[in-house]
Design an enzyme around this catalytic site. Structure first.
Site, PDB file in Angstrom:
ATOM      1  N   GLY A   1       0.782  -1.203  -0.009  1.00 47.45           N
ATOM      2  CA  GLY A   1       0.091   0.076  -0.032  1.00 47.45           C
ATOM      3  C   GLY A   1       0.828   1.198   0.045  1.00 47.45           C
ATOM      4  O   GLY A   1       2.064   1.042  -0.204  1.00 47.45           O
TER       5      GLY A   1
ATOM      6  N   PHE B   1       1.568   3.362   2.581  1.00 47.78           N
ATOM      7  CA  PHE B   1       1.942   3.420   3.637  1.00 47.78           C
ATOM      8  C   PHE B   1       3.022   2.369   4.179  1.00 47.78           C
ATOM      9  O   PHE B   1       3.646   2.441   5.195  1.00 47.78           O
ATOM     10  CB  PHE B   1       1.017   3.823   4.850  1.00 47.78           C
ATOM     11  CG  PHE B   1      -0.183   4.883   4.655  1.00 47.78           C
ATOM     12  CD1 PHE B   1       0.443   5.989   5.102  1.00 47.78           C
ATOM     13  CD2 PHE B   1      -1.044   4.665   3.714  1.00 47.78           C
ATOM     14  CE1 PHE B   1      -0.432   7.051   4.520  1.00 47.78           C
ATOM     15  CE2 PHE B   1      -2.042   5.576   3.671  1.00 47.78           C
ATOM     16  CZ  PHE B   1      -1.716   6.912   4.043  1.00 47.78           C
TER      17      PHE B   1
ATOM     18  N   ASP C   1     -11.274   4.784   6.866  1.00 50.12           N
ATOM     19  CA  ASP C   1     -10.838   4.177   5.387  1.00 50.12           C
ATOM     20  C   ASP C   1     -11.889   2.841   5.254  1.00 50.12           C
ATOM     21  O   ASP C   1     -10.843   1.943   4.730  1.00 50.12           O
ATOM     22  CB  ASP C   1      -9.275   4.103   5.282  1.00 50.12           C
ATOM     23  CG  ASP C   1      -9.109   3.786   3.666  1.00 50.12           C
ATOM     24  OD1 ASP C   1      -9.711   4.434   2.999  1.00 50.12           O
ATOM     25  OD2 ASP C   1      -7.969   3.530   3.391  1.00 50.12           O
TER      26      ASP C   1
ATOM     27  N   LYS D   1     -32.903   8.880  39.215  1.00 51.14           N
ATOM     28  CA  LYS D   1     -32.686   7.489  38.469  1.00 51.14           C
ATOM     29  C   LYS D   1     -33.649   7.597  37.164  1.00 51.14           C
ATOM     30  O   LYS D   1     -34.518   8.477  37.120  1.00 51.14           O
ATOM     31  CB  LYS D   1     -33.212   6.545  39.402  1.00 51.14           C
ATOM     32  CG  LYS D   1     -34.608   6.521  39.732  1.00 51.14           C
ATOM     33  CD  LYS D   1     -34.971   5.179  40.808  1.00 51.14           C
ATOM     34  CE  LYS D   1     -36.745   5.559  41.220  1.00 51.14           C
ATOM     35  NZ  LYS D   1     -36.804   4.311  42.061  1.00 51.14           N
TER      36      LYS D   1
ATOM     37  N   GLU E   1     -38.416   6.874  31.064  1.00 48.06           N
ATOM     38  CA  GLU E   1     -37.799   8.066  31.135  1.00 48.06           C
ATOM     39  C   GLU E   1     -36.362   7.758  30.278  1.00 48.06           C
ATOM     40  O   GLU E   1     -36.008   8.587  29.542  1.00 48.06           O
ATOM     41  CB  GLU E   1     -37.671   8.544  32.444  1.00 48.06           C
ATOM     42  CG  GLU E   1     -36.983  10.077  32.270  1.00 48.06           C
ATOM     43  CD  GLU E   1     -36.907  10.741  33.500  1.00 48.06           C
ATOM     44  OE1 GLU E   1     -36.761  12.056  33.376  1.00 48.06           O
ATOM     45  OE2 GLU E   1     -37.291  10.077  34.657  1.00 48.06           O
TER      46      GLU E   1
ATOM     47  N   SER F   1     -47.888  20.459  27.761  1.00 51.47           N
ATOM     48  CA  SER F   1     -47.812  21.688  26.793  1.00 51.47           C
ATOM     49  C   SER F   1     -48.268  22.966  27.966  1.00 51.47           C
ATOM     50  O   SER F   1     -49.027  22.580  28.852  1.00 51.47           O
ATOM     51  CB  SER F   1     -48.531  21.812  25.626  1.00 51.47           C
ATOM     52  OG  SER F   1     -48.552  22.950  25.035  1.00 51.47           O
TER      53      SER F   1
ATOM     54  N   SER G   1     -51.512  31.864  18.298  1.00 51.73           N
ATOM     55  CA  SER G   1     -52.185  33.101  19.224  1.00 51.73           C
ATOM     56  C   SER G   1     -53.225  32.995  19.951  1.00 51.73           C
ATOM     57  O   SER G   1     -53.742  33.814  20.904  1.00 51.73           O
ATOM     58  CB  SER G   1     -52.729  34.268  18.033  1.00 51.73           C
ATOM     59  OG  SER G   1     -53.642  33.536  17.101  1.00 51.73           O
TER      60      SER G   1
ATOM     61  N   ASP H   1     -54.051  30.673  22.408  1.00 49.44           N
ATOM     62  CA  ASP H   1     -53.695  30.181  23.854  1.00 49.44           C
ATOM     63  C   ASP H   1     -52.242  30.420  24.071  1.00 49.44           C
ATOM     64  O   ASP H   1     -51.871  30.124  25.179  1.00 49.44           O
ATOM     65  CB  ASP H   1     -54.001  28.759  24.143  1.00 49.44           C
ATOM     66  CG  ASP H   1     -53.507  27.750  23.311  1.00 49.44           C
ATOM     67  OD1 ASP H   1     -52.615  28.117  22.278  1.00 49.44           O
ATOM     68  OD2 ASP H   1     -53.959  26.484  23.289  1.00 49.44           O
TER      69      ASP H   1
END
Length: 600
Positions: A157, A159, A276, A506, A511, A544, A572, A574
């Site tokens: 290769g 390298f 690679d 926790k 959750e 909300s 608008s 609420d």
């Protein structure tokens, strides 16, 4: 065999080479290192000097407020009246200026901004420093010839080259091994010397995984470094693909991809980006059809901290991810490369093709793969969906390697699942978020499709919950259990310091799902609108509340200039978020670009 498929591709052609209308065969062994290697930009010598090659003309797909990569990639400075130029053009122009009119070899690395160019294609000017003598003593053992009998060359290769050898003494006495020989004469900069040190570190740290090539030892003498590794005698994955006529049946492709993803999930958990991944860098241990596949060649790999992104453009052109060309990437770039490999395995063609680096890069940035022509109609929809989720141009919407192993298409292969570090980043963000955002995410988690919950359930169990809940100690213990020296080098455990709020609370599974869900990946699903609708209905009932434009801007870390935009997200009647506002709030404000268009 590989077209560059795009309905509007005529707008992105360049003068360096057109995208062919015909087909091109997969590369043979004389053209399998189509590699780009570009160093980081040196700092400007004065404020009046501007290096034009460091400025990306492409709009970043990252959200507003996300910092650029640690190498100070400049932001977009100009509005281009025409299609943006290829990122390869200035690179190749700089090369021609330095080397006269000599053409760039097609299989060679492409240097960019340095004063000098070494044999790796990387700059020597910033490393050696004005003729300083480089220290090429690594401190490795010196008695290679006393322990190994070197045989014939088996690979070569850019390298170094690899030879067959036999151990003369020690634990593996009589065993045949592979020896990668890296010439010190080619180490013409401090950067190239550090590359060798890093490759050895990586091979040592990652050697224990079933699908990683085994590392045995490393030696040096005055001329070379000798890296002793497992000998894989089954040949490259590329050879197997070609021997099968260019493509694999789905069942066989799945067996290959499970092995690739297993290795990738492991080194990604260690904070390592391979950079690679391609069929030439996967070897079979034997000639048998059921031989184990191993990933090799970490010469371009690097460590990546969880809070930083890389920016040097390296890799092989056909497999390079869009964000690499934008100089802002991390482990997701490897997932794109695996998506390219998956596409090739299933249909025998490259998803992106061009006659030059310029054309390939442009295709990667702007074109969408073709999933309509033969043989795709005969391939299962779930396999196509799998490939599309790997080849999403928005890196945030791609599956991780661990997620891909849990995908329904691969699930029947029963792969061993691995802890996914992305879970840590998501949980960290959740526990540090405002109550309003956590409420929005909790509503979203209740709408997660069952198929996506499989992955979250697996990750929850890998963290070994106590009495059905997770504590900070569970996250700490799990990360320690998988840690190697590479993870310490990547400093991934540092994230635990940012997760300290979890020490006083926790997470039950419900959750945990809210904390670990990725909005961007859900957006990539075809049923996203249905998911968002269900989530919004729950948010309206449970979380909300009225919110002002100023408060919403603070929630999203936006300034007063964003107020007119945010005003449209609030009803608008609420003063609460509308459906559009809820979806946008979850997603965050993002400067979208053509490079993040979904694959259809």
């Amino acid at each position: 065999m590989g077209h560059c498929y795009s309905r509007n591709i005529s707008t992105v052609e360049d003068n360096d080479g057109d995208i062919p209308a015909g087909a091109a065969q997969l590369p043979n062994h004389t053209d399998n290192n189509h590699r780009t290697s570009i160093p980081n930009s040196p700092a400007a010598s004065s404020s009046s000097e501007v290096n034009p090659y460091t400025i990306s003309p492409f709009q970043s797909p990252l959200p507003a407020g996300v910092a650029p990569s640690p190498a100070r990639t400049p932001g977009r400075k100009f509005k281009w009246p025409f299609p943006p130029p290829s990122p390869a053009k200035p690179i190749m122009a700089a090369l021609r200026r330095r080397r006269g009119t000599a053409p760039q070899p097609r299989d060679g690395p492409i240097p960019e901004e340095s004063e000098e160019v070494d044999d790796h294609g990387r700059g020597g000017g910033s490393g050696g420093g004005g003729g300083e003598r480089l220290d090429k003593n690594f401190g490795f053992s010196k008695n290679f010839e006393g322990k190994y009998e070197l045989g014939k060359e088996v690979g070569r290769g850019h390298f170094g080259h690899t030879c067959w050898a036999k151990a003369k003494k020690g634990k593996i006495k009589g065993q045949t091994v592979a020896v990668k020989i890296i010439a010190k004469a080619k180490m013409t900069s401090a950067l190239s010397i550090e590359d060798v040190r890093r490759e050895v570190k990586l091979l040592k740290a990652l050697s224990g995984h079933r699908h990683m090539v085994k590392f045995y030892d490393v030696f040096e003498d005055a001329e070379n470094v000798f890296v002793v590794m497992e000998l894989c005698e089954g040949g490259e994955l590329l050879d197997r693909i070609l021997a099968r006529g260019g493509r694999y049946p789905e069942a066989d492709a799945k067996r290959i991809l499970v092995q690739i993803l297993s290795a990738t999930a492991f080194f990604h958990l260690q904070g390592v980006v391979h950079r690679d991944l391609k069929p030439e860098n996967f070897l079979f241990t034997s000639k048998n059809e059921d031989a184990v596949l191993k990933v090799i060649d970490f010469g371009l790999s690097d460590f990546s901290r969880f809070d930083q992104r890389l920016n040097d453009v390296v890799g092989s052109a056909y497999y390079v991810a869009p964000e690499v060309l934008h100089r802002n990437y991390s482990t997701e770039a490897d997932i794109w490369s695996i998506g390219v490999i998956s596409y090739i395995l299933l249909c025998g063609s490259r998803p992106f093709y061009g006659r030059t680096e310029s054309a390939i890069f442009r295709c990667v940035l702007r074109a969408n793969p073709n999933f309509e022509d033969l043989p795709w109609p005969s391939i299962s929809p779930i396999a196509k969906e799998f490939v599309k989720r790997l080849l999403n141009k928005d890196h945030r919407k791609r599956m991780t390697a661990a997620q891909a192993l849990a995908h329904p298409w691969l699930r029947d292969e029963n792969p061993g699942l691995l802890l996914d570090f992305s879970i840590y980043k998501l949980v960290k963000s959740y526990i540090r978020a405002s109550p309003f955002r956590r409420a929005a995410l909790k509503s979203l988690s209740k709408a997660i499709p069952e198929e996506e919950l499989v992955f979250l359930k697996a990750q929850f169990m890998l963290l070994e919950p106590e009495d059905g809940a997770l504590y900070l100690r569970n996250f700490t213990t799990a990360l320690t259990r998988y840690a190697t020296d590479a993870m310490i080098e990547s400093r991934l455990p540092d994230i635990l310091n940012l997760m300290q709020p979890l020490a006083h609370r926790k997470l039950d599974f419900e959750e945990f799902c809210a904390a670990a869900v990725s909005v961007y990946q859900l957006e990539a699903l075809e049923e996203w609108e249905q998911i968002a609708t269900i989530a919004f209905d729950d948010f309206e009932r449970e979380g909300s509340r009225a919110i002002s434009v100023q408060e919403l801007a603070e929630e999203m870390s936006l300034g007063p200039n964003a107020h007119p935009l945010l005003k449209d997200w609030i009803r608008s009647s609420d003063g609460k978020l509308s459906f559009l506002g809820y979806a946008k709030f979850l997603h965050g404000v993002t400067v979208r670009s053509s490079s993040s268009r979904p694959i259809r």
